[in-house]
Structure formats: C-alpha cells, structure tokens
Design a protein around this motif. Structure first.
Motif, mmCIF file in Angstrom:
data_model
loop_
_atom_site.group_PDB
_atom_site.id
_atom_site.type_symbol
_atom_site.label_atom_id
_atom_site.label_comp_id
_atom_site.label_asym_id
_atom_site.label_seq_id
_atom_site.Cartn_x
_atom_site.Cartn_y
_atom_site.Cartn_z
ATOM 1 N N LYS A 178 1.092 -23.359 -15.145
ATOM 2 C CA LYS A 178 1.061 -24.432 -14.146
ATOM 3 C C LYS A 178 2.430 -25.104 -14.034
ATOM 4 O O LYS A 178 3.042 -25.442 -15.045
ATOM 5 N N VAL A 179 2.873 -25.283 -12.808
ATOM 6 C CA VAL A 179 4.159 -25.936 -12.538
ATOM 7 C C VAL A 179 3.950 -26.969 -11.426
ATOM 8 O O VAL A 179 2.864 -27.080 -10.866
ATOM 9 N N LEU A 180 4.992 -27.717 -11.120
ATOM 10 C CA LEU A 180 4.934 -28.591 -9.944
ATOM 11 C C LEU A 180 6.277 -28.516 -9.239
ATOM 12 O O LEU A 180 7.305 -28.917 -9.797
ATOM 13 N N LEU A 181 6.276 -27.971 -8.024
ATOM 14 C CA LEU A 181 7.510 -27.834 -7.256
ATOM 15 C C LEU A 181 7.632 -29.013 -6.293
ATOM 16 O O LEU A 181 6.617 -29.550 -5.835
ATOM 17 N N PRO A 182 8.858 -29.425 -5.972
ATOM 18 C CA PRO A 182 9.017 -30.525 -5.021
ATOM 19 C C PRO A 182 8.336 -30.200 -3.692
ATOM 20 O O PRO A 182 8.251 -29.041 -3.290
ATOM 21 N N HIS A 183 7.852 -31.238 -3.010
ATOM 22 C CA HIS A 183 7.178 -31.054 -1.730
ATOM 23 C C HIS A 183 8.174 -30.891 -0.601
ATOM 24 O O HIS A 183 7.845 -30.316 0.429
ATOM 25 N N LEU A 184 9.362 -31.435 -0.772
ATOM 26 C CA LEU A 184 10.403 -31.288 0.255
ATOM 27 C C LEU A 184 11.218 -30.032 -0.023
ATOM 28 O O LEU A 184 11.757 -29.863 -1.117
ATOM 29 N N PRO B 61 14.310 -27.414 1.381
ATOM 30 C CA PRO B 61 15.424 -27.256 2.324
ATOM 31 C C PRO B 61 15.049 -26.229 3.392
ATOM 32 O O PRO B 61 14.600 -25.127 3.054
ATOM 33 N N TYR C 262 14.870 -30.913 5.880
ATOM 34 C CA TYR C 262 13.845 -30.528 4.909
ATOM 35 C C TYR C 262 12.505 -30.300 5.610
ATOM 36 O O TYR C 262 12.216 -30.924 6.630
ATOM 37 N N LEU D 8 8.386 -30.536 4.917
ATOM 38 C CA LEU D 8 7.326 -31.046 4.043
ATOM 39 C C LEU D 8 6.353 -29.881 3.873
ATOM 40 O O LEU D 8 5.654 -29.492 4.797
ATOM 41 N N LEU E 60 13.230 -20.466 -6.870
ATOM 42 C CA LEU E 60 13.233 -20.828 -8.297
ATOM 43 C C LEU E 60 13.446 -19.581 -9.161
ATOM 44 O O LEU E 60 14.283 -19.574 -10.074
ATOM 45 N N SER F 3 -0.249 -31.576 -2.929
ATOM 46 C CA SER F 3 -0.461 -31.872 -1.511
ATOM 47 C C SER F 3 0.317 -30.888 -0.654
ATOM 48 O O SER F 3 1.389 -30.441 -1.028
ATOM 49 N N TRP G 220 1.027 -29.958 3.781
ATOM 50 C CA TRP G 220 0.962 -30.557 5.115
ATOM 51 C C TRP G 220 1.013 -29.507 6.205
ATOM 52 O O TRP G 220 1.725 -28.502 6.075
#
Lengths: 449, 449
Positions: free
Chosen positions: B82-88, B90, B118, B120, B131, B152, B154
């Motif tokens: 399990k990881v968490l990547l930024p929502h924004l 490039p 960026y 969303l 990554l 989340s 969008w």
C-alpha cells in the motif's frame, strides 16, 4: 473486522523499498537540506513526485497509518465523529467568509466545465460550517458536535522545502467543534487540547504547547504545538521559572511578561494548531441552533494536526546522520528477523528465523522477515539499522551451537544481547509491553500553559 | 495497534446523523432519483456538498472504512504493497503518454503559481509509472511489483447522478502491477482477479465478471466487475448455458458467440475494472528492468475498484424503498441496543441495556446504544430499521418479568424473537460467527469467464 484466513509473512523481498545507493564522495544534494529528508529518500520511505509533492512508499504509509490509528483512538475517547468532506470546495463559500482574497496566493484553484470555481482545500472551516448550516437550526440536544477527518490538504507554497516538513500536498487531521455558547465552546476546546496532549505524549517526542497568533483563520484565541528542532522555521519563547510559552508572533521580547525573567528562544516546527473561532464562520454561513425559538449562530473551534509533518519532524529529531529512528508507536515494523545467508555455515539454522517470526507475530508484535538471504548478514544489518527497525534478531553464528543462541540488537537501548529462543521472545514481549505502558508514564517536560 | 485505556460506549446521542424528516405528501426530489440515494441522504449517511460531491458522514465513512479493511486484507494475501501518491499530477506526464488530449474534457486541471499545469488525478497510471521509472532499471529480483492505494479521485462528469454512484469526487482503490514479460504479467493479472473475486464474494452482493473494452486506458485485454441493477448505465450480456459474459461494448448481438444460444441482457453498474496494460505506459515513461544488461520496459496491469460506488450500488440492490440494508461486512454497526424510554414502566430495567451492550462489545461485535431515551421505543425502532442495523435488541415490556426477556429483531431473517439475557448474547454471537464463515461458502452465481 475480518479474519485472516491465510498465514502471511511480511517479507522484505516483497517490500517496495527502493534504496538509493549514494556514492561516498557525492556532494550533498540541494533539495536534501535536512538529514531526515535525505534518509527518508535514501531508505525508500518517501519519494518526490514533483515540486513539494511526495509519494508515501509502503514504510512511510505504514507509519502514517499507525499515527492515524492513534488519532482515531484519542478522538473516540472524546466522542468526536470521523467524516470525510470533499477536497474541492466551491470558492463562493470562501468569498462569503472573506477568506478568498486574503489567502488567494497560496490556494490551488480551478474551474469546472460549467465555469464554476473550486478551491483545492487547504483547510475545511467553510466546508464543514456549510454542512452544519445545511441541517440548521440544530436542536440544542445535538451539541456539542465534534467532526474530524484525516485527509489530503494543499497549499501552493512559494518555496516548498525539507520534504514532508513543508510540502504543497500533505496529510492533515482537522477537527471542527460546534457549541451553544462561548463557555461551552471553551470547555470543548480544553477537552480537545487534552486529547492532543495525550496524543503527543503517546508519540513520545518532546513537545511544547504555546500561546499563538490566530492569523488568517481568525477567532478569539489559539494555541500551537511545536517540536523544538534547529530545522524549524518558527521561534518559541519559554520561561522555565513560571512556565510561560508563546510564539514570537505573540511575544517578541526577551523577558517574560509574567515574571520578568529572561526567556529562552528555540527554533521549532509547528505540528498542531488549535483555535477558538467563535462565530466567524457560523454567522456568515448560517450554522445555527435553536434557542428560545430563534436560530443562534454556533460557537466553533478548529484543531489541526499536520500528520505528515509530525512524522517528518519526529524523524528529524530522533535520527542520526546515518540512521533513521522512529517514534516507538509509529515505527513501520517493531522487529526485523534475519535468517542466515544462503550457503553459509549457519544456513541450516534458518528455520529458527521462521519460528521466531511466527511466535513474535502471534504475540501481536509487528514483525518483518529480511528474507534477502542472497545478501550477507552484515549488508542486511546496515539496511535494517538505517531503516530504523528498533529490534533486529539475527540467526547468526551461535545458532548452530548445541543450545542455540541468537543476537538481539536493541537500537533504542543501543545494545546487543545473545539470548536463547525463549530469551528472544521474552525480551521482545517485555519491551513491547513496556512500550504501551510507557505512553502513560511519559512525562512531558514542557508543560502546557 | 494501541490499547483502549477507557471504556467507551458508542451512543447514538453522540452520533452526527442528521435525519431528514420528509413530509409524507412531498413530491420526490429531482436529484433523488434512486431509492438508496434518497435513503442515504434521509438517514444521514451522506450529504451533498456541491454538484456531484458528497460529504461522507460518520455512518457512511464507517462503512467505507470496513470496505477498506477488506481490501487491505485481500491485498496483503497477494503481497501487494500500500502506498499513497499525490493527487496532483504534472500534466506533462499525461502529455507523454498521449492521454491528455483524449481525456481533457473530463479532467479537473489547474496551474500553480509558477504556471505549471497539474491534473487532479482521475487515475494514476502515469504517476505510478513515473515513480517506478525514477528507480529504474529495476533488478529482476524485485519483480513482480504490486502497488495499490485507496484515495480520492476526480472526474468532471457532465451530469453527475445518483449520489455516490456517479459523483465527480469519489474514492477508488487502484492497484498497479509491474512484471518482466507478458506471461508473468498474465499470471499476476489472474492472481489479482482472484483476490478481487474473493473480495466481491466477501461483500456478498451478487456480481458478474465480464469481458470488457479497454477504452482510453488501453492495453491488450480487460475485465469488468458489475452489479446487476436497474439503475445501472451499462448493459451486460450473459449466456446461462456456456457461462459467456461480456459488456455490450464487446459483444452487441443477441446470440452467444460461443454456443449461439440466446443471451440475457441486464442493466448493471460497473464496480471494478481490470486491464492488462502491456507497455503502453512503461515505454514512453521509461519504467524498466535490466535483462541481459539492457533496460527493458516493464509489462503492466492496472486494477480499479470504485469503493464509494460499490457502497452505493450495494445499498441500492439490498435496500427496500423505506429501509436501508447493508452488505453484512460493511454495516456501520451490527447491533443496536435500545434501553426503555425515560419514565416508562420498564425504565428500571435500563441497566440490562448497558449490560447487553458491554457483553456484546467484549465479544468483538460492533454495537451502538440508542440512548435517546426521551424518544419512545417505537420512534427509535423506525430509525434503527431505516438505518439498517441488522440486529436490534430492545429492552422492552418483558424485561421486568421475574425472568426478564428481551426482543431481538433480526432484519436479515426478517423475524423477531423474545430471548433471555443469555439467549440474546448467544444469538448474536452465533449469527456473527456465521457471518464470517458465510463469506467462504457464499456462492457466486454468475461465474467469471
């Protein structure tokens, strides 16, 4: 909530932990301006995705999830309810409270396909107040209401720095409270601050709670939680004789306003901020309850914790230049078990590693197996120490003796012991029990004011 | 991970659950075009914040967190990390893969203060590939890599509808896999699909797994998971004699391509989508491993689950027009205990409610106390049935008999029993044990193809 059906083993060979091999003669990288940030990148805890934004890799997310659990626990103790509000907030709400103009430079904003403007939320005062307004006026019986969430937040910093310490996307825990009057709101404020005190005590990194400026969030008064560290960007003043604490924004003189003695100045990192807001948001947005048949604006408080920043700052404070050290309750795995290298004289003893793993795991202790047995114990030991697993169990040379002995490396106590199988298990169980009780005993040297 | 220090009681009086009182003669609201959406709003499970965006209130978030736990469990079984990547993200990354132009209309996009664009994120193929590229070329020993997150997402839908079923901000679980070649990637694909099958079986709502179109995500082949429901927007065809299943995008004829018999057509809700991507992302973004000394693009898979949509669709399928019904493992609380009304003849028996609560809670069953004792049992019973707590224990009239008896209302079995204290506890323990074993026995009527 659900049962484990299969026996599982956490194996480092399966862990996504890209290790940077930094050449010994390399110059320090520009962006890596703190030791913890360098180590977090080198040890595969986080990885930059773009300016001021970071991927949380498995070990980093695991630590964050442990922090989330601590937060949930404290919140349940004060009957706070967990919610999740949308991250996109109509900018009309921020216009209504007058915050849009003040904060505009640091907001990420966008328009949807219908040309409606949204803010990518840095904080949710307007959003949560609008939620309460949508069910207003409330009955007094429903008060106090305490709603919190753990979610991503954004701030378009001009100069992001120090990794997760000052990023543009970060994880916050934010709590909002609604009361009937100022006295009740102050009671709730004190209750929440007590829960925050408990949380910071459990994390175990020395903190200081200071009087603070209300800034653009506003309200009648405010406190901040700080970690003292030379990489901090703020300065807190403290008086050791009368327990006065404040930010320099509140008190910028060298002598204490209470007892006139000389103040200490320390650079620090702000990790939490609490506000007694009053009706600044509830009045324009019409979040009310019924008193004498009329709607009356609710009195609010808001309480933020920078969770990724707490993690980054704690690592900076606890780590050495060469090795990460985690706050006890946040370490990704408490124990790392190391079987012997393939083809070594001890290879036949490698079953002990599996047995030790199983027994520890069944004791409810977080454990990971370093099954990269193509590497020497020495190479793996360097990785384990740098990653900061506090207890490293090595099935080494003495594991083939008639009465097999195993090494425990205790990084917190900075010692190595040779113990029998039972001795290893006892040692780990005891230190882990200690850890839980230690939360309660942990003294906070800087008292809150 | 941490011990509970204080005894805690989950009390409905403390729960933030704004109930909408809908006048009996009111017309159906426009936006409330499905029964589950209406009930979710009326019973305070979710609440709209703006067009296509919803606040998850405490009961809704609790159900989602249970779903997250089920997901984490299945993922641990297949060694996914399990990881968490930024929502924004490039937008240059999306330009590099050619997706920016294709998807532009549905993307929320913004510029930062340095005029950098960026997205969303609606999905993270580019972000996760970038990554992996940042640590490429990988050693073959590190493969397969399986990274997932719950976060989340969008999509700027032209016409959001049906609450969380088609919102503009929603919670997804997305998994990305990286393998050395197509054969290995297919093995990983099958492994993940097996985990998804398990997950859907545990949730317990009848699902169908179909051959699907790869759409703008791309890749060599694809499957979808669907819930059959008349509010669905897609149509799946199925052949009961040869177990052929597909979306109408893949097969739009009335007869089965395998056995020529007539196909059934069902409207359905897409709740999961899996893709064998090949090198569509890894090649342009240079995510590679080393083979024979050279960097070779990794072969990828991606696997999405719409978690808030699963919740919404399951509630639509299981609920009546008047009362919510939850998938067993996702119900916010399994048991609701109801002490008598203040001042009633039974009020003296109210201690039994506390005792029953404590014993159930100690059995590890999720329980909540409806301590709004200013309301009658009848009024509270309506709320409890509409909220969908599957087991409601009432300390009612017979609780003052020499041998006190209590009511259990079992909503799944649609029956009411009068039982002794021990009988109540036994009944709840047994049904809860059943629940766990039922996962394993639960037959999936529509088999995967």
């Amino acid at each position: 909530m659900s049962k484990k059906l299969l026996p599982r083993v956490n194996r480092i060979s399966k862990l996504f932990q890209p290790l940077n091999i930094v050449p010994k003669d390399s110059k320090p990288r520009d962006e890596a301006s703190s030791k913890s940030y360098k180590l977090m990148v080198d040890m595969g805890i986080i990885r930059q995705s773009s300016n001021g934004m970071y991927n949380l890799l498995p070990l980093g997310l695991r630590a964050l999830e442990k922090l989330n659990t601590l937060v949930d626990d404290e919140m349940a103790n004060i009957d706070a309810q967990k919610v999740l509000l949308p991250h996109l907030i109509p900018s009309t709400l921020w216009k209504a409270t007058g915050r849009l103009e003040v904060a505009e430079n640091e907001l990420f904003m966008l328009h949807d396909r219908h040309q409606k403007q949204y803010i990518l939320s840095p904080t949710h005062e307007e959003a949560v107040t609008s939620l309460i307004a949508s069910v207003s006026p409330l009955s007094k019986k429903m008060l106090p209401i305490k709603l919190y969430q753990i979610s991503s937040k954004w701030r378009d910093e001009m100069k992001p720095r120090l990794g997760v310490l000052r990023g543009r996307e970060f994880i916050m825990k934010d709590l909002y409270t609604f009361d009937a009057d100022l006295d009740k709101a102050k009671e709730t404020y004190d209750l929440v601050c007590k829960a925050y005190d408990n949380l910071f005590q459990k994390i175990g990194v020395e903190f200081v709670k200071v009087a603070a400026d209300t800034g653009i969030i506003g309200g009648s008064f405010s406190n901040e939680y700080h970690y003292v560290s030379n990489i901090g960007e703020t300065v807190v003043v403290s008086c050791t004789s009368c327990n006065y604490f404040a930010t320099t924004e509140i008190h910028n003189k060298s002598s204490c306003p209470q007892c006139q003695r000389e103040l200490c100045h320390n650079t620090s990192v702000e990790v939490g901020h609490t506000f007694l807001l009053g009706t600044k948001y509830s009045e324009p947005l019409k979040a009310t309850y019924t008193a004498n048949g009329k709607p009356v604006p609710l009195v609010m408080g808001c309480f933020g914790l920078g969770l990724t920043r707490i993690l980054g700052a704690a690592l900076e404070i606890l780590s050495s230049d060469e090795e990460l050290r985690w706050p006890r309750p946040l370490v990704p795995y408490n124990v790392c078990v190391m079987p012997p290298k393939n083809g070594s004289k001890e290879a036949s003893a490698s079953r002990y590693a599996d047995d030790i793993y199983q027994v520890i795991e069944q004791s409810g202790i977080d454990v990971i197996l370093d099954d990269r047995t193509h590497f020497t114990i020495g190479k793996r030991m360097i990785d384990a120490r740098r990653t900061g697993y506090p207890y490293i169990v090595v099935v080494g040379k003495r594991s083939t003796e008639p009465r097999p002995m195993f090494e425990i490396h205790d990084l917190y106590e900075d010692k190595r012991l040779d113990l029998s199988f039972e001795g290893v298990i006892d040692y780990l169980r005891t230190t882990n029990d200690d850890q839980t009780t230690r939360y309660e005993m942990n003294e906070v040297r800087y008292k809150s004011n």
